[in-house]
Design an enzyme around this catalytic site. Structure first.
Site, PDB file in Angstrom:
ATOM      1  N   ASP A 208       0.857  -1.177   0.000  1.00 17.06           N
ATOM      2  CA  ASP A 208       0.000   0.000   0.000  1.00 17.06           C
ATOM      3  C   ASP A 208       0.895   1.229   0.000  1.00 17.06           C
ATOM      4  O   ASP A 208       1.789   1.354   0.856  1.00 17.06           O
ATOM      5  CB  ASP A 208      -0.910   0.019   1.225  1.00 17.06           C
ATOM      6  CG  ASP A 208      -2.096  -0.922   1.073  1.00 17.06           C
ATOM      7  OD1 ASP A 208      -2.158  -1.646   0.068  1.00 17.06           O
ATOM      8  OD2 ASP A 208      -2.964  -0.922   1.979  1.00 17.06           O
TER       9      ASP A 208
ATOM     10  N   HIS B 132       3.787  -1.868   3.769  1.00 22.81           N
ATOM     11  CA  HIS B 132       3.692  -0.459   3.393  1.00 22.81           C
ATOM     12  C   HIS B 132       5.040   0.032   2.890  1.00 22.81           C
ATOM     13  O   HIS B 132       6.075  -0.225   3.507  1.00 22.81           O
ATOM     14  CB  HIS B 132       3.214   0.384   4.573  1.00 22.81           C
ATOM     15  CG  HIS B 132       1.750   0.220   4.856  1.00 22.81           C
ATOM     16  ND1 HIS B 132       1.263  -0.828   5.590  1.00 22.81           N
ATOM     17  CD2 HIS B 132       0.671   0.963   4.481  1.00 22.81           C
ATOM     18  CE1 HIS B 132      -0.062  -0.731   5.667  1.00 22.81           C
ATOM     19  NE2 HIS B 132      -0.439   0.347   5.006  1.00 22.81           N
TER      20      HIS B 132
END
Length: 262
Positions: free
Chosen positions: A75, A224
């Site tokens: 992400d 992430h």
């Protein structure tokens, strides 16, 4: 008799109305995607409620067929200086990944986005403005995803794959229905840890241990890109998982496995 019949009719209408309200309330109730702790090597169980909701939609979180397949996803809401390092590792190890990007990321990092595409990674829609999709009208929901699509096309001259990840993993039966109607697969995850807090990074060993202890067959791994820990641990994670017999596959294989499973 006629009066009794009318009373019965009105009561029936009331019960039907209450039933509709209850169904609509269940349809719009929002949830936060998450999975309970599980033993290493064991597929996590999200519970009957989440499974029942996802089963009605094109929503995936794990590969239930291929034990040795893994799906690496990132992400990326903004750039923190580590995505190029991540891409270097992926290239060196010949590993495909999926990057779920926001509109902000597209706007500010077009060169990195083009590199992702050039190196055969898949870009997914993490929405343009990172809203809570469960609170949007269907029109606003569709417009946000379309804005992402248009910006991605402007940068790459390509149409993005119709996969999306809801911001913060927040979803409802209704939000998944809208994604279905827009032609999207919703991609959740089966493995994640708290890696997004850039002010509390704990080192590469910490990232490695948190990923490895949660590993299981068919995992959809969420990392992430803003995490320094992830960037420095990634090569070791990939190398050691390959040694265990795992294969990193593109997210298209997860979709294919789902279609075969259902």
């Amino acid at each position: 008799m006629r009066r009794k019949g009318l009373i019965g009719f009105y009561l029936l209408m009331v019960f039907l109305f209450i039933g509709v309200v209850q169904v609509n309330a269940a349809n719009t109730r929002s949830y936060g995607w998450g999975l309970p702790r599980h033993e290493t090597g064991v597929r996590p169980d999200p519970g009957r409620l989440y499974e029942s909701i996802l089963a009605k939609h094109r929503a995936l979180y794990i590969d239930k067929i291929n034990d040795h397949y893994l799906y690496l996803t990132f992400d990326a809401g903004y750039e923190n200086g580590y995505t190029e390092m991540i891409l270097d590792v992926l290239k060196e190890e010949n590993v495909p990944a999926t990057f779920f990007l926001t509109g902000q990321y597209l706007e500010k990092n077009p060169d990195i986005v083009r590199r992702m595409v050039r190196e055969h990674h898949i870009v997914g829609n993490h929405t343009y403005s990172h809203p809570d999709l469960t609170k949007l009208s269907e029109q606003a929901y569709a417009a946000d995803l379309k804005k992402f699509e248009d910006k991605y096309y402007e940068i790459t001259n390509l149409k993005p794959m119709k996969i999306m990840r809801p911001p913060s993993g927040i979803f409802s039966d209704r939000s998944l229905e809208i994604a279905d109607r827009l032609g999207y697969y919703t991609i959740f995850w089966s493995l994640a840890y708290k890696d997004w807090d850039v002010n509390h990074q704990k080192g590469a060993d910490y990232a490695y241990e948190n990923v490895m202890k949660r590993m299981h067959p068919g995992a959809v791994i969420l990392l992430h890109n803003v995490s320094e820990d992830n960037a420095h641990a990634l090569k070791r994670i990939i190398v050691d998982l390959k040694k265990q017999g795992y294969q990193f596959r593109p997210i298209t294989d997860l979709i294919l496995a789902h279609e075969l499973y259902v």
